[in-house]
Design an enzyme around this catalytic site. Structure first.
Site, PDB file in Angstrom:
ATOM      1  N   ASP A 104       0.860  -1.191   0.000  1.00  0.00           N
ATOM      2  CA  ASP A 104       0.000   0.000   0.000  1.00  0.00           C
ATOM      3  C   ASP A 104       0.893   1.238   0.000  1.00  0.00           C
ATOM      4  O   ASP A 104       2.116   1.148   0.192  1.00  0.00           O
ATOM      5  CB  ASP A 104      -0.911   0.001   1.243  1.00  0.00           C
ATOM      6  N   SER A 105       0.269   2.391  -0.170  1.00  0.00           N
ATOM      7  CA  SER A 105       1.010   3.648  -0.063  1.00  0.00           C
ATOM      8  C   SER A 105       1.450   3.902   1.376  1.00  0.00           C
ATOM      9  O   SER A 105       2.452   4.568   1.618  1.00  0.00           O
ATOM     10  CB  SER A 105       0.120   4.808  -0.525  1.00  0.00           C
TER      11      SER A 105
ATOM     12  N   GLY B  73      -3.604   9.193  -3.395  1.00  0.00           N
ATOM     13  CA  GLY B  73      -4.857   9.790  -3.878  1.00  0.00           C
ATOM     14  C   GLY B  73      -4.684  11.164  -4.483  1.00  0.00           C
ATOM     15  O   GLY B  73      -5.588  11.679  -5.144  1.00  0.00           O
TER      16      GLY B  73
ATOM     17  N   CYS C 254      -4.441  -1.452  -2.085  1.00  0.00           N
ATOM     18  CA  CYS C 254      -4.639  -0.013  -2.252  1.00  0.00           C
ATOM     19  C   CYS C 254      -5.588   0.181  -3.430  1.00  0.00           C
ATOM     20  O   CYS C 254      -5.254  -0.206  -4.552  1.00  0.00           O
ATOM     21  CB  CYS C 254      -3.292   0.650  -2.527  1.00  0.00           C
TER      22      CYS C 254
ATOM     23  N   THR D  81      -6.470   2.975  -4.773  1.00  0.00           N
ATOM     24  CA  THR D  81      -5.980   4.034  -5.656  1.00  0.00           C
ATOM     25  C   THR D  81      -4.975   3.480  -6.655  1.00  0.00           C
ATOM     26  O   THR D  81      -4.971   3.860  -7.832  1.00  0.00           O
ATOM     27  CB  THR D  81      -5.336   5.163  -4.821  1.00  0.00           C
TER      28      THR D  81
ATOM     29  N   CYS E 199     -11.136   2.704   0.204  1.00  0.00           N
ATOM     30  CA  CYS E 199      -9.742   3.040   0.485  1.00  0.00           C
ATOM     31  C   CYS E 199      -9.362   2.181   1.676  1.00  0.00           C
ATOM     32  O   CYS E 199     -10.097   2.138   2.676  1.00  0.00           O
ATOM     33  CB  CYS E 199      -9.603   4.523   0.826  1.00  0.00           C
ATOM     34  N   THR E 200      -8.252   1.481   1.562  1.00  0.00           N
ATOM     35  CA  THR E 200      -7.905   0.506   2.610  1.00  0.00           C
ATOM     36  C   THR E 200      -7.524   1.167   3.938  1.00  0.00           C
ATOM     37  O   THR E 200      -7.476   0.496   4.963  1.00  0.00           O
ATOM     38  CB  THR E 200      -6.763  -0.409   2.128  1.00  0.00           C
TER      39      THR E 200
HETATM   40  N1  DGL Z   1      -4.858   3.129   0.939  1.00  0.00           N
HETATM   41  C1  DGL Z   1      -5.016   3.700  -0.351  1.00  0.00           C
HETATM   42  C2  DGL Z   1      -6.289   3.219  -1.026  1.00  0.00           C
HETATM   43  O1  DGL Z   1      -6.788   2.156  -0.735  1.00  0.00           O
HETATM   44  C3  DGL Z   1      -4.894   5.179  -0.559  1.00  0.00           C
HETATM   45  C4  DGL Z   1      -4.234   6.107   0.360  1.00  0.00           C
HETATM   46  C5  DGL Z   1      -3.488   7.203  -0.374  1.00  0.00           C
HETATM   47  O2  DGL Z   1      -4.099   8.160  -0.865  1.00  0.00           O
HETATM   48  O3  DGL Z   1      -2.283   7.051  -0.468  1.00  0.00           O
HETATM   49  O4  DGL Z   1      -6.791   3.865  -1.899  1.00  0.00           O
END
Ligand code: DGL
Length: 280
Positions: free
Chosen positions: A12-13, A45, A76, A78, A190-191
């Site tokens: 993930d980010s 995002g 993630c 995104t 969004c996770t």
């Molecule tokens: N956790 C990410 C998702 O599921 C996004 C968070 C971010 O914007 O970095 O979209």
């Protein structure tokens, strides 16, 4: 792969993928779990589609070379909604992505109005539009994109207090939008958001069902890997910005991660162990 135990890399980010990792760990399979947070680039995002399509496959390719997982979970939304095909093309192991839970939300709603809470990038993606057309064409979908909630989840896992004023403002953004007063199911796309699900539910203007994709991803991983029943074991956690590793130590230590690593810059993305004691 050690002793036949399959290894899963969750990506993930930031810390959001931990909500997916938790669901995989709860699924009762004896897996080894590694984690990569591209937190130097947080939040995804607010990044351009082109930048994410270039960076995510390159980063994953390098980490897969170094850690040799049997399967990668792009935990993630995104990244998945823009770079999943590119990640699959770059890797030789199976890649599981996470998509907004529009389909189960459409099946559950009684009012016919679904809230879609995601990052600003995910709410406007063609991928998201297609899901809505395919599974929720006869529903009203109220979309709200928030990076502030991503930040709240990051801060919470660093042990900081949740800012209730920001939380309330974001909830007003969703439930105060046209149609928002009829939302009865919210798709958490969004996770990061399942990590603050209690805070969201307590602040929301209406009682709703809050849906996330964690269990569906865990089922998919179980279907793709032949794994023994047993306990999952967390192993390496790597960060592209290692400076926050100490602050995040409690969250990662609680999940059993013991080896913390810094991931170097593009294009090599070299992994180097960090001398961080996460057991504080
Ligand atoms: N956790 C990410 C998702 O599921 C996004 C968070 C971010 O914007 O970095 O979209």
């Amino acid at each position: 792969m050690v002793n036949g135990v399959k290894r899963v890399l969750v990506f993930d980010s930031g810390v959001g993928g931990l909500s997916v990792l938790d669901a995989i760990a709860a699924s009762g399979l004896a897996l080894e779990l590694d984690y990569v947070a591209d937190n130097a680039w947080l939040p995804y995002g607010l990044k351009s589609d082109a930048d994410l399509r270039a960076r995510v496959p390159a980063l994953l390719h390098s980490i897969v070379q170094q850690w040799r997982p049997d399967l990668v979970v792009v935990a993630c939304n995104t990244a998945s909604t823009i770079a999943l095909d590119a990640a699959r093309a770059a890797l030789t192991v199976p890649v599981v992505g996470v998509v907004p839970p529009i389909k189960p939300a459409a099946a559950l709603t009684r009012t016919g109005v679904i809230g879609l809470l995601a990052t600003p990038a995910t709410v406007r993606r063609a991928y998201t539009n297609d899901l809505i057309t395919q599974f929720a064409a006869d529903k009203r979908v109220v979309r709200f994109g928030s990076s502030a909630l991503v930040d709240i989840a990051e801060r919470k896992l660093r042990g900081e207090a949740v800012d209730s004023a920001i939380l309330a403002a974001e909830m007003r953004g969703l439930f105060g939008a046209p149609g928002g007063n009829e939302i009865d199911v919210v798709a958490l796309a969004c996770t990061h958001f399942p990590l603050i699900a209690d805070e969201l539910a307590n602040t929301a203007q209406r009682a709703c069902v809050w849906l996330d994709s964690g269990e569906a991803i865990a089922r998919r991983v179980g279907n793709l890997l032949i794994a023994e029943k047993g306990a999952a074991r967390a192993r390496h956690a790597g960060f592209t910005d290692g400076t926050v590793a100490y602050a995040l130590g409690r969250a990662f230590n609680a999940r059993g991660f013991s080896k913390i690593a810094a991931i170097g810059p593009t294009p090599a993305f070299d992994v180097a162990p960090l001398g961080v004691n996460v057991s504080h």
